[in-house]
Design a protein around this motif. Structure first.
Motif, PDB file in Angstrom:
ATOM      1  N   ALA A 274      43.007  47.693  42.757  1.00  0.00           N
ATOM      2  CA  ALA A 274      43.145  47.561  44.206  1.00  0.00           C
ATOM      3  C   ALA A 274      43.627  46.182  44.633  1.00  0.00           C
ATOM      4  O   ALA A 274      43.849  45.940  45.816  1.00  0.00           O
ATOM      5  CB  ALA A 274      41.812  47.873  44.880  1.00  0.00           C
ATOM      6  N   GLY A 275      43.771  45.279  43.685  1.00  0.00           N
ATOM      7  CA  GLY A 275      44.233  43.938  43.996  1.00  0.00           C
ATOM      8  C   GLY A 275      43.162  43.013  44.507  1.00  0.00           C
ATOM      9  O   GLY A 275      43.456  41.909  44.985  1.00  0.00           O
ATOM     10  N   LYS A 276      41.898  43.433  44.408  1.00  0.00           N
ATOM     11  CA  LYS A 276      40.799  42.606  44.883  1.00  0.00           C
ATOM     12  C   LYS A 276      40.343  41.598  43.831  1.00  0.00           C
ATOM     13  O   LYS A 276      39.576  40.679  44.140  1.00  0.00           O
ATOM     14  CB  LYS A 276      39.627  43.488  45.320  1.00  0.00           C
ATOM     15  CG  LYS A 276      39.964  44.363  46.519  1.00  0.00           C
ATOM     16  CD  LYS A 276      38.774  45.199  46.950  1.00  0.00           C
ATOM     17  CE  LYS A 276      39.124  46.035  48.175  1.00  0.00           C
ATOM     18  NZ  LYS A 276      37.978  46.868  48.631  1.00  0.00           N
ATOM     19  N   LEU A 277      40.777  41.804  42.589  1.00  0.00           N
ATOM     20  CA  LEU A 277      40.526  40.854  41.518  1.00  0.00           C
ATOM     21  C   LEU A 277      41.860  40.521  40.854  1.00  0.00           C
ATOM     22  O   LEU A 277      42.772  41.363  40.830  1.00  0.00           O
ATOM     23  CB  LEU A 277      39.554  41.429  40.479  1.00  0.00           C
ATOM     24  CG  LEU A 277      38.089  41.599  40.896  1.00  0.00           C
ATOM     25  CD1 LEU A 277      37.287  42.210  39.762  1.00  0.00           C
ATOM     26  CD2 LEU A 277      37.475  40.279  41.326  1.00  0.00           C
ATOM     27  N   PRO A 278      41.995  39.318  40.296  1.00  0.00           N
ATOM     28  CA  PRO A 278      43.246  38.951  39.631  1.00  0.00           C
ATOM     29  C   PRO A 278      43.574  39.892  38.475  1.00  0.00           C
ATOM     30  O   PRO A 278      42.673  40.417  37.807  1.00  0.00           O
ATOM     31  CB  PRO A 278      42.971  37.534  39.126  1.00  0.00           C
ATOM     32  CG  PRO A 278      41.861  37.019  39.980  1.00  0.00           C
ATOM     33  CD  PRO A 278      41.028  38.206  40.325  1.00  0.00           C
ATOM     34  N   LYS A 279      44.859  40.093  38.253  1.00  0.00           N
ATOM     35  CA  LYS A 279      45.292  41.007  37.194  1.00  0.00           C
ATOM     36  C   LYS A 279      44.969  40.488  35.796  1.00  0.00           C
ATOM     37  O   LYS A 279      44.939  41.276  34.837  1.00  0.00           O
ATOM     38  CB  LYS A 279      46.792  41.263  37.330  1.00  0.00           C
ATOM     39  CG  LYS A 279      47.175  42.043  38.586  1.00  0.00           C
ATOM     40  CD  LYS A 279      48.669  42.310  38.624  1.00  0.00           C
ATOM     41  CE  LYS A 279      49.045  43.110  39.870  1.00  0.00           C
ATOM     42  NZ  LYS A 279      50.507  43.379  39.935  1.00  0.00           N
TER      43      LYS A 279
END
Length: 366
Positions: A274-279
């Protein structure tokens, strides 16, 4: 007005027809009755006034506003209720005083419930937003440390005239703050409740490589936050942990550790997607965090003899919102133990939200 006074007035009115409105006797009687009526009215009014004052005192001196802590700075503090020991609620990173007045599923929140049995206070650390509004407290340079937070809290309570010793309750980063406060000002603290607290034990349980990732997760991606609110709170965990390690040992006191039992492991991949944590966060890093956090929480429960550790909380990290009654009951138990130290050993179990007994009574195993 009582019935006797009413009868006197009625009787005077029946006599007035015979005496005549211009009679001196009538005027004297009327004046006397009016005077008695006025006195009675004043007495009733004063009684009602003092009843209101007494009721307000019994409900506690409620306050909420800015307190001058010196150095040209003010911090927002709100307090409610009466009794001792006073309970001081310290929220996690970016959590204002209002964080303790919110609960999930319309359950009664922690702050107003604690105010029913003792004095309770909560405050805004600098940079803690209130909804979509900036902090009510004056800004300071960021990042800050646990030692900075302890100094501010000590100055705030002193300036506000809130007397200790206190029962300190800390959630997440607030748990690190209250633990350091108790070790810095041991005479000012009578008991502790740590609500899924951040601790130096988390860093100790990770490899240096794992800690590099975890440190990023503690503050999150600050770029968006700083763009929206440049004075927003963020912390230096490495310096904060070193400050705690350098502090004197925690003195013996009633201590309860509440630990979340909802694992992070399964939550990390969806957050990355979801983009809430770094990839670059490994998908399995939640399980690494779970293992390290378990060790850290167990270590907290060994800080003092007879500490109590509740692990069956049926909650994620925000236990004070998901299971507020459990937190309220825990605070009450510590308050009761301060008022009656013999009660601490008598109460070795507590019913969790599931109805099961999950309290551990631990000694000091350091």
């Amino acid at each position: 007005m009582n019935s006797g006074a009413s009868r006197s007035i009625d009787q005077s009115r029946s006599k007035s027809t015979a005496l005549g409105n211009n009679s001196r006797l009538y005027l004297a009687i009327k004046t006397a009755i009016s005077f008695r009526a006025c006195v009675l009215f004043l007495v009733v009014t004063l009684i009602n006034f003092f009843q209101v004052v007494v009721a307000a005192a019994a409900g506690g001196s409620n306050s909420g506003g800015l307190v001058d802590i010196g150095g040209g700075r003010k911090i927002y503090l709100k307090c409610q209720g009466t009794g001792s020991p006073a309970v001081v609620l310290v929220g996690g990173r970016m959590a204002s005083a209002d964080d303790w007045s919110v609960a999930d599923k319309s359950a009664p929140a922690v702050f107003p419930q604690v105010a029913k049995f003792t004095r309770v206070c909560a405050y805004d650390r600098p940079g803690t937003p209130v909804g979509e509004k900036p902090s009510r407290s004056d800004p300071v340079p960021q990042p800050t440390t646990a030692k900075d937070a302890v100094a501010d809290l000590h100055a705030l309570l002193s300036a506000a005239g809130e007397t200790g010793p206190y029962v300190l309750v800390g959630h997440s980063y607030g748990g690190l703050v209250v633990k350091l406060y108790a070790r810095t000002y041991p005479k000012d603290v009578a008991g502790l409740v740590l609500v899924d607290a951040l601790s130096e034990g988390l860093q100790d349980a990770l490899t240096p490589e794992q800690w590099t990732i975890q440190r990023k997760l503690i503050n999150g991606d600050m770029r968006e936050d700083l763009a929206l609110y440049p004075a927003v709170e963020w912390i230096d965990p490495d310096r904060s942990f070193d400050q705690v390690r350098a502090a004197p040992p925690l003195p013996s006191m009633p201590l309860v550790v509440l630990s979340a039992d909802r694992p992070w492991g399964p939550q990390i991949p969806p957050l990355i997607k979801a983009g809430k944590l770094p990839k670059d966060v490994p998908p399995d890093f939640g399980y690494v965090t779970d293992a390290a956090q378990k060790k850290a929480q167990d270590q907290l429960a060994t800080l003092v003899p007879n500490a109590k550790h509740i692990t069956n909380t049926h909650s994620g990290h925000a236990i004070h919102k998901e299971q507020p009654q459990l937190v309220v009951d825990t605070i009450r138990e510590v308050v009761d133990a301060v008022r009656d130290p013999t009660s601490w050993r008598r109460s070795e179990t507590m019913t969790t939200p599931s109805g099961k007994k999950s309290m551990k009574v631990l000694g000091n195993h350091r």
